[in-house]
Design an enzyme around this catalytic site. Structure first.
Site, mmCIF file in Angstrom:
data_model
loop_
_atom_site.group_PDB
_atom_site.id
_atom_site.type_symbol
_atom_site.label_atom_id
_atom_site.label_comp_id
_atom_site.label_asym_id
_atom_site.label_seq_id
_atom_site.Cartn_x
_atom_site.Cartn_y
_atom_site.Cartn_z
ATOM 1 N N MET A 22 0.936 -1.203 -0.170
ATOM 2 C CA MET A 22 -0.208 0.040 0.006
ATOM 3 C C MET A 22 1.014 1.122 0.068
ATOM 4 O O MET A 22 1.994 1.196 0.702
ATOM 5 C CB MET A 22 -0.815 -0.071 1.189
ATOM 6 C CG MET A 22 -0.372 0.841 2.504
ATOM 7 S SD MET A 22 -2.151 1.132 3.512
ATOM 8 C CE MET A 22 -2.268 2.898 3.149
ATOM 9 N N ASN A 23 0.398 2.206 -0.723
ATOM 10 C CA ASN A 23 0.868 3.689 -0.553
ATOM 11 C C ASN A 23 -0.144 4.632 -0.187
ATOM 12 O O ASN A 23 -0.875 4.187 0.738
ATOM 13 C CB ASN A 23 2.088 3.979 -1.613
ATOM 14 C CG ASN A 23 1.471 3.962 -3.055
ATOM 15 O OD1 ASN A 23 1.163 2.990 -3.542
ATOM 16 N ND2 ASN A 23 1.493 5.315 -3.448
ATOM 17 N N ASP A 24 -0.244 5.712 -0.795
ATOM 18 C CA ASP A 24 -1.115 6.711 -0.576
ATOM 19 C C ASP A 24 -2.635 6.552 0.094
ATOM 20 O O ASP A 24 -3.182 5.824 -0.782
ATOM 21 C CB ASP A 24 -1.292 7.877 -1.540
ATOM 22 C CG ASP A 24 -0.075 8.124 -2.323
ATOM 23 O OD1 ASP A 24 1.011 7.539 -1.896
ATOM 24 O OD2 ASP A 24 -0.172 8.715 -3.452
ATOM 25 N N GLN A 40 -3.842 3.369 -2.378
ATOM 26 C CA GLN A 40 -2.801 2.853 -3.487
ATOM 27 C C GLN A 40 -2.434 1.402 -3.097
ATOM 28 O O GLN A 40 -1.887 1.308 -2.035
ATOM 29 C CB GLN A 40 -1.982 3.834 -3.744
ATOM 30 C CG GLN A 40 -2.108 5.365 -4.120
ATOM 31 C CD GLN A 40 -2.608 5.164 -5.673
ATOM 32 O OE1 GLN A 40 -1.621 5.335 -6.450
ATOM 33 N NE2 GLN A 40 -3.858 5.126 -6.041
ATOM 34 N N TRP A 48 5.701 -1.492 -5.025
ATOM 35 C CA TRP A 48 4.864 -0.712 -6.002
ATOM 36 C C TRP A 48 4.800 -1.057 -7.422
ATOM 37 O O TRP A 48 5.671 -1.540 -7.924
ATOM 38 C CB TRP A 48 5.633 0.868 -5.589
ATOM 39 C CG TRP A 48 4.454 1.938 -6.699
ATOM 40 C CD1 TRP A 48 3.449 2.501 -5.935
ATOM 41 C CD2 TRP A 48 4.702 2.358 -8.031
ATOM 42 N NE1 TRP A 48 2.923 3.462 -6.709
ATOM 43 C CE2 TRP A 48 3.574 3.235 -8.146
ATOM 44 C CE3 TRP A 48 5.289 1.715 -9.081
ATOM 45 C CZ2 TRP A 48 3.181 3.688 -9.482
ATOM 46 C CZ3 TRP A 48 5.246 2.422 -10.187
ATOM 47 C CH2 TRP A 48 3.958 3.481 -10.431
ATOM 48 N N SER A 85 -3.605 8.320 -7.443
ATOM 49 C CA SER A 85 -4.284 8.987 -6.408
ATOM 50 C C SER A 85 -5.237 9.757 -6.555
ATOM 51 O O SER A 85 -5.251 10.668 -7.549
ATOM 52 C CB SER A 85 -3.296 9.658 -5.533
ATOM 53 O OG SER A 85 -2.482 8.663 -4.693
ATOM 54 N N ARG A 144 -1.182 15.113 -11.786
ATOM 55 C CA ARG A 144 -1.750 14.165 -11.285
ATOM 56 C C ARG A 144 -2.461 14.580 -9.769
ATOM 57 O O ARG A 144 -2.186 15.477 -9.209
ATOM 58 C CB ARG A 144 -0.842 12.955 -10.842
ATOM 59 C CG ARG A 144 0.391 13.070 -10.191
ATOM 60 C CD ARG A 144 1.100 11.680 -10.236
ATOM 61 N NE ARG A 144 2.323 12.003 -9.525
ATOM 62 C CZ ARG A 144 3.622 12.435 -10.128
ATOM 63 N NH1 ARG A 144 3.647 12.571 -11.309
ATOM 64 N NH2 ARG A 144 4.745 12.561 -9.345
ATOM 65 N N ASP A 145 -3.210 13.535 -9.220
ATOM 66 C CA ASP A 145 -3.635 13.737 -7.726
ATOM 67 C C ASP A 145 -4.789 14.530 -7.530
ATOM 68 O O ASP A 145 -4.762 15.568 -6.645
ATOM 69 C CB ASP A 145 -2.469 13.930 -6.670
ATOM 70 C CG ASP A 145 -1.532 12.663 -7.057
ATOM 71 O OD1 ASP A 145 -1.684 11.688 -7.725
ATOM 72 O OD2 ASP A 145 -0.448 13.163 -6.707
HETATM 73 N N1 DQQ Z 1 1.650 8.080 -5.697
HETATM 74 C C1 DQQ Z 1 1.905 9.465 -5.564
HETATM 75 C C2 DQQ Z 1 1.346 10.214 -6.292
HETATM 76 C C3 DQQ Z 1 0.835 9.227 -7.241
HETATM 77 C C4 DQQ Z 1 0.855 7.849 -6.486
HETATM 78 C C5 DQQ Z 1 2.638 10.009 -4.284
HETATM 79 C C6 DQQ Z 1 1.197 6.934 -7.387
HETATM 80 O O1 DQQ Z 1 1.684 11.168 -6.803
HETATM 81 O O2 DQQ Z 1 -0.746 9.618 -7.757
HETATM 82 O O3 DQQ Z 1 3.059 8.682 -3.381
HETATM 83 O O4 DQQ Z 1 1.023 5.506 -6.566
#
Ligand code: DQQ
Length: 457
Positions: A22-24, A40, A48, A85, A144-145
């Site tokens: 997992m990330n964000d 994520q 990742w 994200s 992004r995001d």
């Molecule tokens: N993680 C980044 C974001 C992106 C996402 C920040 C990709 O910028 O959208 O950790 O896993």
């Protein structure tokens, strides 16, 4: 899906997926009383890649139930390489996600809706992507995001971008319907290296009578905030600071039914890929924190009070042994609330995950002379490959001579909160099963005034 349970470093009360990466945190929203946490997630490996949106639900922000994946990349689609994200909003009663689709080096914005009140199933908009053209002056492929909110009759969005100037920016867009977006201008753009060449995961929200912009610098993994005034279109910065420079990153915030601005971050897993693959999991969500502003306009974080529900048996720490060891208090899932009186250049703090022979311990210490809170991980682990870098945080001058620390120990995760709203997040990987002790530390000029401890369930 396998549940990875036998790793002594796997946290017990922090949220993390059953297994793998997992990330964000993404799409945080409270819907019909339930808190939804998306994140994520690589469901196939503890590294990742092939990013999906994992999903979990909670009634109290503390006890989470895992749910099926919410979003998966669509082969041949605008998110073929990953659903990156984004956020969740209530669009006229319809739960709606906006997220970044990654495909072939491009980054575009996509939309998905749910028609069930439990938010279990999601359907992507047939018109995806809803935004793909980048404004002039931005670097292609770093776009992004999305973070979206309602402003009067319109929807507004900030998007992270990299400018041709070499600095990052949060770009402001508006839309009547979440499907058609008009670029307005940079809400704020960077002008110094420290803030990074690309601003990841921007958040923008009202707090008290101000507005706050958060953004994350992917290169240094630092998170910054800017507090200022917003008139519905332009943002006038007033104060700024660093939200974190530790093992937590890419935070996302949302407003809950009680009007609290709550933040979750991602706590990274600084172990080698081989070790992560063997463990079968990597990455954790931070504890939920409430954001506020102090009198000086600085952003503060406090753990949500719901965390008290984890408290089990209380061990009042009246009985300190000569070396500071707290009698009877041992564990790798603990909450400590400790207050000291510190005068002159005294130091005080607490060591956790201490082995009986003193070879392993992690020292959290406040040095009044330096005005810093330090996490010394040089002896956290007998494993020479484990992370050992010192972490430090400049504290505001003490009000009175009191220092109050709240420390959460959750196996390999350490979160330390200082009463005036600052925090440090850390990872540690002790090797010994008996590295469970707690030791209070004081030098001349510092005195322990109160201490409470709970074993957390
Ligand atoms: N993680 C980044 C974001 C992106 C996402 C920040 C990709 O910028 O959208 O950790 O896993």
């Amino acid at each position: 899906m396998t549940l990875v349970l036998d790793d002594p470093h796997r946290p017990r009360f922090h949220f993390l997926p059953r297994s793998n990466w997992m990330n964000d945190p993404n799409g945080l929203i409270q819907w019909r009383g339930e808190y939804h946490l998306f994140y994520q997630h690589n469901p196939s490996a503890p590294v990742w890649g092939s990013i999906h949106w994992g999903h979990a639900v909670s009634r109290d922000l503390v006890h989470w139930t895992h749910l099926p994946l919410a979003l998966a990349p669509t082969p041949g689609g605008p998110d073929a390489d990953g659903c990156w994200s984004g956020c969740a909003v209530d669009y006229e009663g319809v739960p709606t996600l906006l997220y970044t689709g990654a495909a072939g080096g491009a980054q575009v914005q996509c939309l998905a809706r749910s028609s069930d009140s439990g938010l279990r199933t999601w359907v992507k908009d047939e018109g995806n992507p809803v935004l793909s053209v980048q404004p002039a002056g931005t670097k292609p492929g770093d776009f992004r995001d999305p973070f979206v909110w309602r402003e009067g009759e319109l929807w507004l969005m900030v998007l992270g971008a990299a400018l041709d100037t070499g600095y990052g920016a949060a770009l402001l867009y508006s839309s009547p319907d979440l499907q058609h977006w008009t670029y307005l201008h940079p809400l704020l753009q960077g002008d110094r290296e420290e803030h990074g060449w690309m601003w990841e995961c921007p958040n923008f929200f009202a707090l008290r009578d101000k507005h706050v912009l958060l953004f994350s610098n992917g290169l240094t993994r630092q998170v910054f905030y800017v507090v200022g005034r917003f008139d519905g279109r332009s943002f006038q910065p007033e104060t700024e600071g660093r939200l974190s420079a530790d093992d937590s990153y890419a935070p996302l915030t949302f407003l809950d039914d009680q009007g609290r601005r709550i933040l979750f971050g991602w706590i990274d897993e600084p172990r080698s890929e081989a070790v992560r693959r063997a463990a079968g999991w990597a990455g954790v969500a931070s504890l939920p924190r409430i954001l506020d502003l102090d009198r000086q306009g600085r952003l503060t974080v406090t753990p949500v009070p719901e965390l008290r529900r984890l408290r089990g048996s209380t061990r009042p720490t009246g009985e300190l042994q000569e070396d500071g060891t707290v009698l009877g208090l041992r564990g790798d899932a603990l909450e400590l609330e400790i207050e000291f009186e510190v005068t002159g250049s005294g130091s005080c703090g607490v060591a956790v995950r201490c082995s009986p022979d003193g070879r392993e311990e992690t020292v959290i210490v406040y040095d009044r002379g330096l005005g810093r809170l330090i996490i010394d991980r040089s002896r956290s682990s007998a494993d020479p490959t484990a992370v050992s870098a010192l972490q430090e945080l400049a504290l505001h001058p003490l009000e009175g001579d009191q220092l109050r620390l709240t420390v959460f120990v959750d196996r390999s995760v350490l979160e330390v909160f200082v009463r005036d709203g600052l925090s440090l997040t850390s990872r540690i990987y002790p090797t010994r099963p008996d590295s469970l002790g707690v030791r209070i530390l004081t030098t001349a000029g510092a005195r322990l005034t109160t201490a409470d401890a709970w074993i957390l369930g």
